[in-house]
Enzyme design. Structure first.
Site, mmCIF file in Angstrom:
data_model
loop_
_atom_site.group_PDB
_atom_site.id
_atom_site.type_symbol
_atom_site.label_atom_id
_atom_site.label_comp_id
_atom_site.label_asym_id
_atom_site.label_seq_id
_atom_site.Cartn_x
_atom_site.Cartn_y
_atom_site.Cartn_z
ATOM 1 C CD GLU A 25 1.352 -0.393 8.697
ATOM 2 O OE1 GLU A 25 0.574 -0.053 7.791
ATOM 3 O OE2 GLU A 25 1.914 0.413 9.459
ATOM 4 C CG HIS A 72 3.286 -3.122 6.072
ATOM 5 N ND1 HIS A 72 4.308 -2.621 6.851
ATOM 6 C CD2 HIS A 72 2.708 -2.055 5.471
ATOM 7 C CE1 HIS A 72 4.332 -1.304 6.738
ATOM 8 N NE2 HIS A 72 3.373 -0.929 5.896
ATOM 9 C CG ASP A 82 -1.838 -13.492 1.047
ATOM 10 O OD1 ASP A 82 -0.949 -12.797 1.583
ATOM 11 O OD2 ASP A 82 -1.664 -14.675 0.708
ATOM 12 C CG HIS A 83 1.060 -12.411 -1.958
ATOM 13 N ND1 HIS A 83 0.753 -13.271 -0.943
ATOM 14 C CD2 HIS A 83 2.403 -12.351 -2.043
ATOM 15 C CE1 HIS A 83 1.884 -13.733 -0.421
ATOM 16 N NE2 HIS A 83 2.899 -13.187 -1.061
ATOM 17 C CB CYS A 136 4.045 5.364 4.781
ATOM 18 S SG CYS A 136 4.766 4.382 6.112
ATOM 19 C CG HIS A 195 -0.320 0.306 2.517
ATOM 20 N ND1 HIS A 195 -0.955 1.007 3.505
ATOM 21 C CD2 HIS A 195 0.906 0.017 3.016
ATOM 22 C CE1 HIS A 195 -0.166 1.122 4.557
ATOM 23 N NE2 HIS A 195 0.960 0.524 4.291
#
Length: 140
Positions: free
Chosen positions: A129, A41, A79-80, A33, A14
């Site tokens: 995170e 993460h 996920d991924h 970030c 992200h």
């Protein structure tokens, strides 16, 4: 009251970026970030439900069913993935851990009741995170 928790894991990318701000302000507020090329993460999600044990099973909730629920409705969707681009329930939201955990709650809260025959309720979500940064949410 007994509290039962299940830990699940996912990896996702992200960036924290407010489109209403300049690049300079985004970098000032979000630092690395706000990297235009994203960052990732290794998230840990702890789902805690509460209730009284069923007299027939001794379970507050069947943990296999809870795991399947979390994997089907959350993990498979994030996920991924890129949380900013690939996850429908994060569309038009800043991809912070705080916003992410609220969206997880909206998805899981009604479904936990369904798989437990209304015996158990969602108590909290804890989303790591990093090993040192996490949020905890107890619903609204």
């Amino acid at each position: 009251m007994i509290y039962v928790s299940r830990l699940e894991h996912f990896n996702a990318a992200h960036k924290l970026f407010n489109p209403n701000w300049s690049l300079a302000k985004n970098k000032e507020v979000f630092g690395p970030c706000a990297n235009t090329n994203w960052h990732g993460h290794n998230y840990e999600l702890i789902v805690t439900v509460k209730g009284k044990p069923d007299p027939d099973t001794g379970f507050v909730i069947d943990l296999k069913k809870l795991s399947t629920l979390i994997r089907t409705h959350i993990i498979q969707k994030v996920d991924h993935k890129n949380l900013n681009l690939d996850v429908a329930f994060m569309e038009d939201k800043l991809a912070s851990t705080e916003n992410l955990v609220v969206e997880f709650w909206k998805i899981l809260e009604p479904r936990v009741k369904e798989i437990s025959n209304n015996n158990a309720t969602l108590h909290s979500l804890k989303l790591y995170e990093t090993p040192r940064n996490y949020v905890e949410y107890f619903g609204e």
